[in-house]
Design an enzyme around this catalytic site. Structure first.
Site, PDB file in Angstrom:
ATOM      1  N   GLU A  36       6.633 -14.697  -7.132  1.00  0.00           N
ATOM      2  CA  GLU A  36       6.301 -15.499  -5.944  1.00  0.00           C
ATOM      3  C   GLU A  36       6.147 -16.978  -6.284  1.00  0.00           C
ATOM      4  OE1 GLU A  36       4.127 -14.204  -2.693  1.00  0.00           O
ATOM      5  OE2 GLU A  36       5.703 -12.694  -2.589  1.00  0.00           O
ATOM      6  N   CYS A  41       8.577  -1.753  -7.034  1.00  0.00           N
ATOM      7  CA  CYS A  41       8.005  -2.875  -6.287  1.00  0.00           C
ATOM      8  C   CYS A  41       9.189  -3.717  -5.838  1.00  0.00           C
ATOM      9  CB  CYS A  41       7.073  -3.696  -7.174  1.00  0.00           C
ATOM     10  SG  CYS A  41       6.507  -5.228  -6.388  1.00  0.00           S
ATOM     11  N   ASP A  48       7.060  -6.354   4.703  1.00  0.00           N
ATOM     12  CA  ASP A  48       6.551  -6.464   3.328  1.00  0.00           C
ATOM     13  C   ASP A  48       5.366  -7.426   3.341  1.00  0.00           C
ATOM     14  OD1 ASP A  48       6.584  -6.052   0.418  1.00  0.00           O
ATOM     15  OD2 ASP A  48       7.264  -8.114   0.284  1.00  0.00           O
ATOM     16  N   SER A  49       4.557  -7.347   2.297  1.00  0.00           N
ATOM     17  CA  SER A  49       3.440  -8.280   2.158  1.00  0.00           C
ATOM     18  C   SER A  49       3.942  -9.719   2.066  1.00  0.00           C
ATOM     19  CB  SER A  49       2.643  -7.931   0.906  1.00  0.00           C
ATOM     20  OG  SER A  49       3.483  -8.018  -0.226  1.00  0.00           O
ATOM     21  N   HIS A  92       9.567  -6.663  -5.222  1.00  0.00           N
ATOM     22  CA  HIS A  92       9.706  -7.988  -5.838  1.00  0.00           C
ATOM     23  C   HIS A  92      10.475  -7.942  -7.162  1.00  0.00           C
ATOM     24  CE1 HIS A  92       6.550  -9.288  -3.093  1.00  0.00           C
ATOM     25  NE2 HIS A  92       6.656 -10.524  -3.551  1.00  0.00           N
ATOM     26  N   CYS A 128       7.896  -2.114   1.214  1.00  0.00           N
ATOM     27  CA  CYS A 128       6.856  -2.499   0.280  1.00  0.00           C
ATOM     28  C   CYS A 128       6.275  -1.215  -0.286  1.00  0.00           C
ATOM     29  CB  CYS A 128       5.784  -3.281   1.040  1.00  0.00           C
ATOM     30  SG  CYS A 128       4.309  -3.670   0.080  1.00  0.00           S
ATOM     31  N   ASN A 129       6.304  -1.102  -1.601  1.00  0.00           N
ATOM     32  CA  ASN A 129       5.800   0.126  -2.234  1.00  0.00           C
ATOM     33  C   ASN A 129       4.300   0.274  -2.066  1.00  0.00           C
ATOM     34  OD1 ASN A 129       8.103   1.415  -4.105  1.00  0.00           O
ATOM     35  ND2 ASN A 129       8.376  -0.776  -3.901  1.00  0.00           N
TER      36      ASN A 129
HETATM   37  N1  DGL Z   1       6.518  -6.016  -2.766  1.00  0.00           N
HETATM   38  C1  DGL Z   1       5.353  -5.183  -2.766  1.00  0.00           C
HETATM   39  C2  DGL Z   1       5.678  -3.816  -3.298  1.00  0.00           C
HETATM   40  O1  DGL Z   1       6.798  -3.373  -3.204  1.00  0.00           O
HETATM   41  C3  DGL Z   1       4.136  -5.677  -3.515  1.00  0.00           C
HETATM   42  C4  DGL Z   1       3.813  -7.103  -3.465  1.00  0.00           C
HETATM   43  C5  DGL Z   1       2.349  -7.339  -3.366  1.00  0.00           C
HETATM   44  O2  DGL Z   1       1.608  -7.136  -4.336  1.00  0.00           O
HETATM   45  O3  DGL Z   1       1.959  -7.741  -2.277  1.00  0.00           O
HETATM   46  O4  DGL Z   1       4.812  -3.148  -3.798  1.00  0.00           O
END
Ligand code: DGL
Length: 285
Positions: free
Chosen positions: A166, A200, A18-19, A202, A81-82
């Site tokens: 975050e 997402c 993931d990011s 998060h 991560c989407n």
């Molecule tokens: N967790 C990431 C997702 O599922 C996105 C987070 C980011 O913007 O880096 O899209």
């Protein structure tokens, strides 16, 4: 930590990327349902968030991290991560995997979520909440359209939600404001939505806030459990890949930024204490 050879075949942990922290909400469910598998998590915290970055950037960063996980011996990598699944997965599968090892696999989180959504909705109206990158890619409407052509899909980009999560601002009036604002926006465009996808990784952390602003009778779809179930299913259907996943029950965590920051933040995503190490992601080509 190189992969091990097992009767002439390479085997290693399942990689999760993931990011930043979001993918931990997916890993948490995988570890819960498949505790015997070795897993490696890589969070590219030094370069997060990805949600507002261009296609080229998300692709380049994601590819570097996937190559890093392959270097660690992973044979199977999940883009938890989407944004990366939406913008980088197809290109990596088609353009890079033949070069990196055609027996290796990279899977995303959008397809399994799109598959599962059909069993949630009664009204046939589905909402998707995601980062700007995920929403603009149209990956959800496209994937859902292929699998469930009768469903009507409405999307809403929520660019402030990842920074709120975050930065640990979940229980603040600011979170309340931005959550209400986006929920109102999507339901004003389609009041018949009865199923809302948290697109997402998060967003599960915002669940209590989202639930406060959700119209009655709307189901929230959280990806962790879906991806864990589909992954288990995938490995049952692909015993040749299952054999290439080592099973010692060890989970390791890596971040491209400060491990102490990571460990402090990671617990609320993963649900139990995390001890990470720092790693520098190399540019491979
Ligand atoms: N967790 C990431 C997702 O599922 C996105 C987070 C980011 O913007 O880096 O899209």
């Amino acid at each position: 930590m190189e992969g091990v050879f097992f009767f002439g075949m390479q085997a290693g942990p399942i990689g999760f990327f993931d990011s930043g922290y979001g993918g931990l909400t997916v890993l948490r469910e995988v570890v819960r349902s498949m505790p015997e598998y070795d897993c490696v998590y890589l969070g590219d915290n030094a370069r997060a968030p990805y949600g507002t970055r261009s296609y080229e950037t998300v692709y380049a960063y994601t590819l570097e991290c996937v190559e890093q996980l392959f270097d660690m011996g992973c044979q199977l990598v999940i883009l938890a991560c989407n944004t990366a699944s939406a913008k980088a997965l197809r290109t990596i599968q088609q353009r890079d995997l033949p070069r990196l090892g055609s027996e290796k696999r990279v899977l995303g989180v959008i397809r399994p979520t799109a598959e599962a959504v059909g069993s949630y909705t009664q009204s046939g109206h589905v909402g998707v909440l995601g980062t700007t990158g995920t929403v603009l890619s149209d990956s959800y409407p496209i994937e859902i359209g292929k699998l469930h052509p009768n469903l009507i899909v409405e999307q809403e980009a929520c660019p402030m939600w990842v920074p709120l999560v975050e930065n640990n601002e979940i229980h603040t009036p600011a979170a309340d404001y931005f959550v209400e604002y986006r929920i109102k926006a999507i339901f004003s465009r389609d009041p018949k939505i009865d199923t809302l996808i948290l697109g997402c990784t998060h967003y599960p952390l915002l669940m209590p806030v989202i639930e406060r602003h959700l119209p009655q009778g709307v189901a929230l779809v959280e990806q962790g459990t879906i991806v864990a179930e589909k992954l288990r299913d995938y490995l049952l259907r692909h015993p040749e890949m299952d054999e290439r996943c080592t099973k010692g029950g060890v989970v390791r965590f890596y971040t491209t930024d400060s491990p102490s920051n990571f460990d402090q933040q990671a617990t609320q995503f993963f649900g139990s204490p995390v001890k990470s190490a720092q790693i520098t992601v190399q540019h491979h080509h």
